[in-house]
Design an enzyme around this catalytic site. Sequence first.
Site, PDB file in Angstrom:
ATOM      1  N   HIS A 104       0.896  -1.161  -0.081  1.00 17.55           N
ATOM      2  CA  HIS A 104      -0.058  -0.206   0.058  1.00 17.55           C
ATOM      3  C   HIS A 104       0.885   1.225  -0.106  1.00 17.55           C
ATOM      4  O   HIS A 104       0.332   2.434  -0.376  1.00 17.55           O
ATOM      5  CB  HIS A 104      -0.747  -0.026   1.071  1.00 17.55           C
ATOM      6  N   GLY A 105       2.118   1.533   0.417  1.00 16.37           N
ATOM      7  CA  GLY A 105       2.831   2.462   0.432  1.00 16.37           C
ATOM      8  C   GLY A 105       4.187   2.288   1.280  1.00 16.37           C
ATOM      9  O   GLY A 105       4.229   1.495   1.965  1.00 16.37           O
TER      10      GLY A 105
END
Length: 477
Positions: free
Chosen positions: A326-327
């Site tokens: 996700h990041g």
Amino acid sequence: MFFNSFAFAVFLPIVFILYWFVFNKNKSSQNLLLIIASYYFYSCWDWRFLFLLVFSTFLDYYTGIQIEKSQKDVTRKFWFWLSIGVNLGFLGVFKYYNFFASSMSELLGSVGFQSSPFLLDVVLPVGISFYTFHGLSYVIDIYKKRIKAEYNFVDYSLFVSYFPLLVAGPIERATHLLPQVKVKREFDFEKAKAGIYQFVWGLVKKVVIADTCATYANAIFDHYTTMNSLSLILGAIYFAFQIYGDFSGYSDMALGMSKLFGIDLLKNFNYPYFSRDIAEFWRRWHISLSTWFKDYLYIPLGGSKGGKWQQVRNTFIIFVVSGFWHGANWTYLVWGFLNAVYFLPLLLLNRNRTNIENPVLSWNFSSIRVVLNILSTFILSSIAWIFFRAKTVTDAVLYLKGIFTNGTFASQYLDNQRYNYEILLLVLVFVLVEWNNRTKVEPISGKYDFVKLIACITAIITLGTYSDYKEFIYFQF
């Protein structure tokens, strides 16, 4: 070009008309038009990164053919790892390089070695995590001899770059999408009608629910140090519905508009906030990513075949990697780790597959337990979402601390000079509608469907103008 923008409201009808009335002679012309539309759609974000999409497409197309044609195992492995390495290399450079460089510099600084890391001054190419995973699954399936390589470059290009799913999924599989793009599509009025209804419902989720909740969630999270316990709790609730309305709304719009072109996409959400435990939640949330990690990481690691220690290890790997997907921030890693901790008791007690069917309520004591399980699962998810939303792990911890220590439960004005409690009524109505829809194939289908459509459009027009928040959260991944 956002799905909820005026530009897209012009773009989509033009593509639809050209698709069915000009390029409708055969599947090749249909596919070519959709590729042109997809590349234009992507270039509206940043045309400079279009080369990455084209290069990734050609790389996986070519290596897939070479893997299939190679007679020697060493040659097959060479092309396979070339594709895997280059794809993950691009993802690593653009998405994770700065994170690792900064983290290493901080680590060295903590032991007395000062350094000035070289950081890339470049924005993250939109959708890179999604189209990279499309290509990876395709190449892996060819290498494992689950599918045959696609020799038609136009068909394969459409599989990777199809604009409804290009920037935020769902993460499609070649076994599902490629057979559909390899045949000519005929117009189906009922499918198109269902697509319009699903698109509109997705727009309601995004514009009415997510963007409205975002106004309050942002005000609370951005000023959490001045907020009391009640406001912090409301902020967590608002963000939980913001991210759900935002991402599931995008998925509904993607699935709906794809039906306009006669193509079915994978279902990505199945009413996750009605889950009775965290295992069920992850079977219902971002389904295409969860199943991707299960098939291409969890099972190759041994899945659930080994002993409990191996199952626990594999579970934590899956959740932490999912968080990192996700990041590039420690907050996402903690979010993934926390979900693994939630999952652990279910795994150890062999209760991670107990809630498979949709929840049902009736007038008995078992229904009370169902409601309590749903509420507790939502609370656990909302706590994890605080780490997902916070800028740093420290901010998330202080936010949680504030919930338990800033013990004032009084009304607070926010920067927008409005009380935020009326939004709870909007969320409650949304939850009731979702509960009613949970067993339906299409959200607005059934009796009085046209009346429901008009009601949704009215809500979009009247309530959708309240917030200026337009971006989709998952576009940054």
